[in-house]
Motif scaffolding. Sequence first.
Motif, mmCIF file in Angstrom:
data_model
loop_
_atom_site.group_PDB
_atom_site.id
_atom_site.type_symbol
_atom_site.label_atom_id
_atom_site.label_comp_id
_atom_site.label_asym_id
_atom_site.label_seq_id
_atom_site.Cartn_x
_atom_site.Cartn_y
_atom_site.Cartn_z
ATOM 1 N N THR A 224 -2.924 -32.307 33.325
ATOM 2 C CA THR A 224 -3.148 -31.175 34.342
ATOM 3 C C THR A 224 -1.679 -31.532 35.207
ATOM 4 O O THR A 224 -1.595 -31.980 36.502
ATOM 5 C CB THR A 224 -4.062 -31.138 35.446
ATOM 6 O OG1 THR A 224 -4.198 -32.483 36.114
ATOM 7 C CG2 THR A 224 -5.468 -30.830 34.768
ATOM 8 N N ASP B 16 -0.993 -21.462 41.018
ATOM 9 C CA ASP B 16 -2.446 -22.045 41.122
ATOM 10 C C ASP B 16 -2.380 -23.615 41.311
ATOM 11 O O ASP B 16 -3.255 -24.357 42.160
ATOM 12 C CB ASP B 16 -3.427 -21.499 40.142
ATOM 13 C CG ASP B 16 -3.363 -19.989 40.255
ATOM 14 O OD1 ASP B 16 -3.055 -19.626 41.305
ATOM 15 O OD2 ASP B 16 -3.497 -19.349 39.379
ATOM 16 N N GLU B 17 -1.644 -24.199 40.470
ATOM 17 C CA GLU B 17 -1.645 -25.676 40.370
ATOM 18 C C GLU B 17 -0.765 -26.383 41.385
ATOM 19 O O GLU B 17 -0.246 -25.564 42.249
ATOM 20 C CB GLU B 17 -1.052 -26.011 38.850
ATOM 21 C CG GLU B 17 -0.054 -25.577 38.587
ATOM 22 C CD GLU B 17 0.188 -24.178 38.037
ATOM 23 O OE1 GLU B 17 1.025 -23.358 38.772
ATOM 24 O OE2 GLU B 17 -0.594 -23.747 37.314
ATOM 25 N N ASP B 18 -0.752 -27.707 41.218
ATOM 26 C CA ASP B 18 0.180 -28.167 42.293
ATOM 27 C C ASP B 18 1.485 -28.123 42.130
ATOM 28 O O ASP B 18 1.828 -27.897 40.875
ATOM 29 C CB ASP B 18 -0.395 -29.971 42.257
ATOM 30 C CG ASP B 18 -1.252 -30.391 42.744
ATOM 31 O OD1 ASP B 18 -1.955 -29.761 43.719
ATOM 32 O OD2 ASP B 18 -1.878 -31.284 42.606
#
Length: 197
Positions: free
Chosen positions: A20, A61-63
């Motif tokens: 991720t 949406d992600e870091d």
Amino acid sequence: MTAPAIIDSQNLSDLLGSTTPPRVLDVRTPGEFETAHIAGAYNVPLDLLREHRDEIIKHLDEDVVLVCRSGQRAAQAEETLRTAGLGNVHILDGGITAWETRGFAVNRGAPRWDLERQVRLVAGSIVLSSILASIALPKAKWVAAAIGGGLTFASVTNTCAMGMALSKLPYNRGATCDAPTIVSQLVGSAPTDPKAR
């Protein structure tokens, strides 16, 4: 006001190799980005990020890890995104300079001067020229004073009007430096997909 989350080069490298990975946004000018950038990074110049932040954050949406040359522009970008409500934002400690110094790979293109070096050249040239001109035209010294005042203001406010103006020159702009292109890259590819970089 909370301090921005800082991430070092080794930590970012480890995260980029994970299942991720964070989204890496390089907020330098397209010219600087084309010279050298972290593989998989998206080029979102600081001025464009400020103008289109609401549209851009819809696709984060992600870091997110923000990168610039040394950290100053990334800190400004972090403040812009945090103010807009995005909480998963980090700054690469020392920027691309620290990344390269630590020996991590970058994608390279045609070399260009970074924006901070351009500011030093322009400001220094104006000051030198106005001081020399003041021999014949004494009032020309006030141009040097104005540049000195501008640089002092830039330091105190952590902004740089000259840098922002220089970033708009064709030398610093890339062929695809517009909001629709950047948003389509953010939407159309996964964070680790290098084909849109």
